[in-house]
Design a protein around this motif. Structure first.
Motif, PDB file in Angstrom:
ATOM      1  N   ALA A 188      10.248  84.814  34.112  1.00 40.45           N
ATOM      2  CA  ALA A 188      10.153  84.323  32.410  1.00 40.45           C
ATOM      3  C   ALA A 188       9.011  85.040  31.921  1.00 40.45           C
ATOM      4  O   ALA A 188       7.762  85.104  32.309  1.00 40.45           O
ATOM      5  N   THR A 189       9.304  85.449  30.747  1.00 35.22           N
ATOM      6  CA  THR A 189       8.456  86.335  29.914  1.00 35.22           C
ATOM      7  C   THR A 189       8.187  85.753  28.524  1.00 35.22           C
ATOM      8  O   THR A 189       9.049  84.948  27.957  1.00 35.22           O
ATOM      9  N   GLY A 190       6.890  85.661  28.100  1.00 35.80           N
ATOM     10  CA  GLY A 190       6.599  84.918  26.874  1.00 35.80           C
ATOM     11  C   GLY A 190       5.447  85.625  26.194  1.00 35.80           C
ATOM     12  O   GLY A 190       4.848  86.698  26.642  1.00 35.80           O
ATOM     13  N   LYS A 191       5.237  85.380  24.984  1.00 37.12           N
ATOM     14  CA  LYS A 191       4.390  85.914  24.157  1.00 37.12           C
ATOM     15  C   LYS A 191       3.337  84.893  23.794  1.00 37.12           C
ATOM     16  O   LYS A 191       3.545  83.869  23.137  1.00 37.12           O
TER      17      LYS A 191
ATOM     18  N   ASP B 168      11.812  78.391  23.355  1.00 37.50           N
ATOM     19  CA  ASP B 168      10.563  77.273  23.504  1.00 37.50           C
ATOM     20  C   ASP B 168       9.100  77.522  23.388  1.00 37.50           C
ATOM     21  O   ASP B 168       8.973  78.893  23.771  1.00 37.50           O
ATOM     22  N   GLU B 169       8.312  76.666  22.857  1.00 45.41           N
ATOM     23  CA  GLU B 169       7.043  76.949  22.874  1.00 45.41           C
ATOM     24  C   GLU B 169       6.218  75.868  23.612  1.00 45.41           C
ATOM     25  O   GLU B 169       6.538  74.743  23.291  1.00 45.41           O
ATOM     26  N   ILE B 170       5.596  76.332  24.376  1.00 44.69           N
ATOM     27  CA  ILE B 170       4.660  75.548  25.492  1.00 44.69           C
ATOM     28  C   ILE B 170       3.157  75.700  25.280  1.00 44.69           C
ATOM     29  O   ILE B 170       2.819  76.779  24.929  1.00 44.69           O
ATOM     30  N   SER B 171       2.381  74.724  25.625  1.00 49.31           N
ATOM     31  CA  SER B 171       0.888  74.687  25.765  1.00 49.31           C
ATOM     32  C   SER B 171       0.620  74.580  27.225  1.00 49.31           C
ATOM     33  O   SER B 171       1.104  73.652  27.757  1.00 49.31           O
ATOM     34  N   VAL B 172      -0.119  75.646  27.873  1.00 48.52           N
ATOM     35  CA  VAL B 172      -0.207  75.804  29.220  1.00 48.52           C
ATOM     36  C   VAL B 172      -1.739  75.731  29.470  1.00 48.52           C
ATOM     37  O   VAL B 172      -2.551  76.008  28.287  1.00 48.52           O
TER      38      VAL B 172
ATOM     39  N   ALA C 256      -5.592  86.168  28.150  1.00 49.33           N
ATOM     40  CA  ALA C 256      -4.679  87.070  27.583  1.00 49.33           C
ATOM     41  C   ALA C 256      -4.695  86.894  25.878  1.00 49.33           C
ATOM     42  O   ALA C 256      -5.126  85.963  25.456  1.00 49.33           O
ATOM     43  N   ASP C 257      -4.977  88.016  25.261  1.00 45.12           N
ATOM     44  CA  ASP C 257      -5.196  88.055  23.920  1.00 45.12           C
ATOM     45  C   ASP C 257      -3.922  87.479  23.279  1.00 45.12           C
ATOM     46  O   ASP C 257      -2.756  87.410  23.698  1.00 45.12           O
ATOM     47  N   GLU C 258      -4.072  87.027  21.840  1.00 45.56           N
ATOM     48  CA  GLU C 258      -2.842  86.788  21.156  1.00 45.56           C
ATOM     49  C   GLU C 258      -1.938  87.853  20.947  1.00 45.56           C
ATOM     50  O   GLU C 258      -2.463  88.875  20.608  1.00 45.56           O
ATOM     51  N   GLY C 259      -0.710  87.584  21.090  1.00 44.06           N
ATOM     52  CA  GLY C 259       0.206  88.724  20.839  1.00 44.06           C
ATOM     53  C   GLY C 259       0.634  89.485  22.054  1.00 44.06           C
ATOM     54  O   GLY C 259       1.612  90.121  22.264  1.00 44.06           O
ATOM     55  N   ALA C 260       0.022  89.167  23.194  1.00 44.03           N
ATOM     56  CA  ALA C 260       0.154  89.842  24.444  1.00 44.03           C
ATOM     57  C   ALA C 260       1.319  89.198  25.200  1.00 44.03           C
ATOM     58  O   ALA C 260       1.728  87.941  24.972  1.00 44.03           O
TER      59      ALA C 260
ATOM     60  N   ARG D 144     -20.317  61.378  27.751  1.00 39.53           N
ATOM     61  CA  ARG D 144     -20.161  62.725  27.683  1.00 39.53           C
ATOM     62  C   ARG D 144     -18.542  63.172  27.074  1.00 39.53           C
ATOM     63  O   ARG D 144     -17.767  62.129  27.303  1.00 39.53           O
ATOM     64  N   GLY D 145     -18.663  64.120  26.610  1.00 29.87           N
ATOM     65  CA  GLY D 145     -17.242  64.405  26.028  1.00 29.87           C
ATOM     66  C   GLY D 145     -16.728  65.810  26.478  1.00 29.87           C
ATOM     67  O   GLY D 145     -17.395  66.694  27.105  1.00 29.87           O
ATOM     68  N   HIS D 146     -15.294  65.965  26.369  1.00 27.87           N
ATOM     69  CA  HIS D 146     -14.624  67.097  26.809  1.00 27.87           C
ATOM     70  C   HIS D 146     -13.518  67.240  26.092  1.00 27.87           C
ATOM     71  O   HIS D 146     -12.828  66.398  25.761  1.00 27.87           O
ATOM     72  N   ARG D 147     -13.357  68.810  25.765  1.00 27.16           N
ATOM     73  CA  ARG D 147     -12.112  69.226  25.137  1.00 27.16           C
ATOM     74  C   ARG D 147     -11.661  70.244  26.015  1.00 27.16           C
ATOM     75  O   ARG D 147     -12.063  71.182  26.331  1.00 27.16           O
ATOM     76  N   GLN D 148     -10.234  70.055  26.420  1.00 28.04           N
ATOM     77  CA  GLN D 148      -9.569  71.057  27.388  1.00 28.04           C
ATOM     78  C   GLN D 148      -8.952  72.347  26.610  1.00 28.04           C
ATOM     79  O   GLN D 148      -8.296  72.092  25.664  1.00 28.04           O
ATOM     80  N   PRO D 149      -9.411  73.531  27.203  1.00 37.26           N
ATOM     81  CA  PRO D 149      -8.814  74.609  26.453  1.00 37.26           C
ATOM     82  C   PRO D 149      -7.127  74.989  26.728  1.00 37.26           C
ATOM     83  O   PRO D 149      -6.929  74.463  27.957  1.00 37.26           O
ATOM     84  N   PHE D 150      -6.496  75.410  25.690  1.00 33.50           N
ATOM     85  CA  PHE D 150      -5.093  75.701  26.037  1.00 33.50           C
ATOM     86  C   PHE D 150      -4.722  76.875  25.574  1.00 33.50           C
ATOM     87  O   PHE D 150      -5.300  77.468  24.637  1.00 33.50           O
ATOM     88  N   THR D 151      -3.377  77.460  25.847  1.00 32.74           N
ATOM     89  CA  THR D 151      -2.874  78.431  25.483  1.00 32.74           C
ATOM     90  C   THR D 151      -1.516  78.106  25.011  1.00 32.74           C
ATOM     91  O   THR D 151      -0.761  77.491  25.800  1.00 32.74           O
ATOM     92  N   THR D 152      -1.042  78.579  23.574  1.00 30.40           N
ATOM     93  CA  THR D 152       0.600  78.251  23.310  1.00 30.40           C
ATOM     94  C   THR D 152       1.289  79.400  23.500  1.00 30.40           C
ATOM     95  O   THR D 152       0.818  80.542  23.242  1.00 30.40           O
ATOM     96  N   VAL D 153       2.311  79.515  24.185  1.00 24.16           N
ATOM     97  CA  VAL D 153       3.029  80.622  24.730  1.00 24.16           C
ATOM     98  C   VAL D 153       4.448  80.436  24.130  1.00 24.16           C
ATOM     99  O   VAL D 153       4.922  79.179  24.386  1.00 24.16           O
TER     100      VAL D 153
END
Length: 101
Positions: free
Chosen positions: A58-61, A18-22, A27-31, A86-95
């Protein structure tokens, strides 16, 4: 086989592949990243942790970092000439989940 993991104050149901956005992770890309498992389902048997399942991670990349769509916040008070935009863009990481157990 699936698991319920917790990260960023939220819980996600994941399976291998599965690919999830959290919430953004430091962490760097590929970590490799590990998550705590709250619930594990394997071959029809469910193991519920109190609060975590002992010895199971659970481990992921990390595949990418990004920012979500813009959300506009507009405050307005009638008849007072008070307007605040005011505007807002929430940062996320795909794992991508690579292993559970």
């Amino acid at each position: 086989m699936y698991a319920i993991i917790q990260t960023g104050g939220k819980q996600y149901k994941v399976a291998v592949g599965d690919e999830i956005s959290v919430e953004k992770l430091a962490a760097d890309e590929g970590a490799e990243v590990t998550f705590d498992v709250l619930l594990l389902e394997s071959d029809g048997s469910v193991t519920v942790g109190t609060p975590l399942v002992e010895g199971v991670k659970a481990t992921g990349k990390v595949t990418a970092h990004g920012r979500g769509k813009k959300v506009i916040v507009f405050r307005y008070k009638p008849k007072k000439n008070v307007r605040k935009k005011r505007g807002h863009r929430q940062p996320f990481t795909t794992v991508e989940i690579t292993a559970i157990g």
